[in-house]
Enzyme design. Structure first.
Site, PDB file in Angstrom:
ATOM      1  N   GLY A 250       0.669  -1.095   0.238  1.00 35.50           N
ATOM      2  CA  GLY A 250      -0.198  -0.360  -0.153  1.00 35.50           C
ATOM      3  C   GLY A 250       1.090   1.006   0.026  1.00 35.50           C
TER       4      GLY A 250
ATOM      5  CG  LEU B 207      -0.380   1.854  -3.646  1.00 36.44           C
ATOM      6  CD1 LEU B 207      -1.930   1.468  -4.749  1.00 36.44           C
ATOM      7  CD2 LEU B 207      -0.616   0.731  -3.946  1.00 36.44           C
TER       8      LEU B 207
ATOM      9  N   GLY C 209       6.126   3.735  -8.379  1.00 40.08           N
ATOM     10  CA  GLY C 209       6.649   2.969  -9.163  1.00 40.08           C
ATOM     11  C   GLY C 209       5.685   1.769  -8.797  1.00 40.08           C
ATOM     12  CG  HIS C 210       3.751   0.263  -5.022  1.00 40.73           C
ATOM     13  ND1 HIS C 210       3.285   1.784  -4.480  1.00 40.73           N
ATOM     14  CD2 HIS C 210       3.415  -0.282  -4.853  1.00 40.73           C
ATOM     15  CE1 HIS C 210       3.997   1.556  -3.741  1.00 40.73           C
ATOM     16  NE2 HIS C 210       4.951   0.369  -3.525  1.00 40.73           N
TER      17      HIS C 210
ATOM     18  CE  LYS D 162      13.761   1.703  -3.551  1.00 40.91           C
ATOM     19  NZ  LYS D 162      13.108   1.185  -2.140  1.00 40.91           N
ATOM     20  CG  ASP D 163      12.115  -3.343  -3.000  1.00 41.82           C
ATOM     21  OD1 ASP D 163      13.376  -2.594  -1.863  1.00 41.82           O
ATOM     22  OD2 ASP D 163      11.277  -3.327  -3.780  1.00 41.82           O
TER      23      ASP D 163
HETATM   24  O1  PAF Z   1       7.640  -5.248  -2.237  1.00 35.11           O
HETATM   25  C1  PAF Z   1       6.425  -5.185  -0.927  1.00 35.11           C
HETATM   26  O2  PAF Z   1       6.044  -3.922  -1.456  1.00 35.11           O
HETATM   27  C2  PAF Z   1       6.326  -6.629  -0.315  1.00 35.11           C
HETATM   28  O3  PAF Z   1       8.111  -6.900  -0.504  1.00 35.11           O
HETATM   29  C3  PAF Z   1       6.105  -7.296  -1.206  1.00 35.11           C
HETATM   30  C4  PAF Z   1       6.478  -8.099  -2.637  1.00 35.11           C
HETATM   31  C5  PAF Z   1       4.121  -6.717  -1.282  1.00 35.11           C
HETATM   32  C6  PAF Z   1       4.958  -8.683   0.230  1.00 35.11           C
HETATM   33  O4  PAF Z   1       5.007  -8.128   1.658  1.00 35.11           O
END
Ligand code: PAF
Length: 284
Positions: free
Chosen positions: A28, A30, A33-34, A146-147
């Site tokens: 959430g 958001l 990026g999302h 990014k992750d």
């Molecule tokens: O990247 C994220 O926001 C979280 O690590 C995820 C993948 C939603 C898991 O909780």
């Protein structure tokens, strides 16, 4: 757009969605990026499902679970305007009922980098993402570069557990000054916000040195360290120049695609960022 909370509702709505279903798991609050992940899913899939769940098991005891930013109304408005079909906001009780004791762990890939400084983090991530995948049963799932370690760990998990899901890794979205978008950027005060682009500047400085012929991993890490050290509000937690496949630290010359990644504290806010060396484009 259907918004559901319980697993029972989720399963009923999921059954009605035309395939292929593209899934974007989120915590959430958001940002663009999302939304870039949602747009990629929208382009490639007949249906788009998004989950919003601040997953307690991926936060360490000293981390920001309680203060993690939340704004469900705003999130739902944004998702509605992106044409999302289904939003699932599971409850903590349904995800982790009393007596919960089942975990999914990926081994070697979770040991370095984020795994080293955030023990237990990836066990929480892989467990919740497995649970979300099992419930939503998407054909494709979307994660941000990014992750980067998270995305690679999930890709490994999907391969190892034979989830019939294609993992898509999408480019990092940045502010005009280079700061990677993150829900945690909201913690920065005005001075810290001005300092924060140092992460990307440090990575770019090393990347430019690499492109100009400097391929010693230790020298590239030092360039990052020196750039961060010149910003008084920044404190480097780690810099890594690692093999993109194994995430093992490179000693000597970089001659396969490498992940140059950093974690930096700006005040008490911890930010991460990364860049790929020696690849014609981002992780695909
Ligand atoms: O990247 C994220 O926001 C979280 O690590 C995820 C993948 C939603 C898991 O909780």
């Amino acid at each position: 757009m259907k918004v559901v909370t319980t697993l029972q509702e989720l399963r009923a709505c999921r059954a009605e969605l035309p395939a292929p279903v593209g899934f974007v798991p989120t915590m959430g609050y958001l940002h663009e990026g999302h939304l870039s992940l949602v747009r990629a899913a929208r382009q490639e899939c007949a249906s788009v499902a998004v989950s919003i769940f601040v997953n307690p098991t991926q936060f360490g005891p000293q981390e920001d679970l309680d203060t993690y930013p939340r704004d469900l109304d705003r999130d739902l408005k944004l998702l509605r305007s992106e044409g999302v079909d289904l939003v699932w906001t599971p409850s903590r009780e349904e995800m982790y009922p009393p007596g919960y004791q089942t975990w999914v762990t990926v081994e070697d890939l979770t040991l370095p980098l984020e795994g080293k400084v955030r023990p237990g983090h990836f066990r929480g991530v892989t467990t919740i993402v497995s649970k979300l995948f099992i419930a939503v049963q998407p054909e494709k799932a979307y994660f941000g570069q990014k992750d980067a370690q998270q995305a690679l760990v999930i890709r490994q998990m999907v391969r190892d557990l034979n989830f019939p899901i294609e993992i898509k890794i999408c480019p990092t979205v940045r502010e005009p000054d280079g700061l990677a978008l993150s829900s945690r950027n909201v913690y920065l005060n005005a001075d810290q916000r001005k300092a924060a682009p140092v992460l990307y500047r440090a990575l770019r400085t090393a990347q430019e040195a690499y492109q100009a012929g400097e391929c010693d991993a230790q020298t590239l890490r030092r360039i990052v360290e020196e750039t961060i050290a010149r910003e008084p509000l920044a404190r480097l937690q780690y810099v890594s120049c690692a093999d993109l496949g194994s995430l093992q630290e490179i000693e000597g010359a970089v001659h396969s695609p490498a992940l140059l990644s950093i974690a930096v504290f700006i005040g008490s806010t911890r930010l991460i960022d990364n860049i790929i060396l020696d690849a014609p484009h981002d992780i695909e």
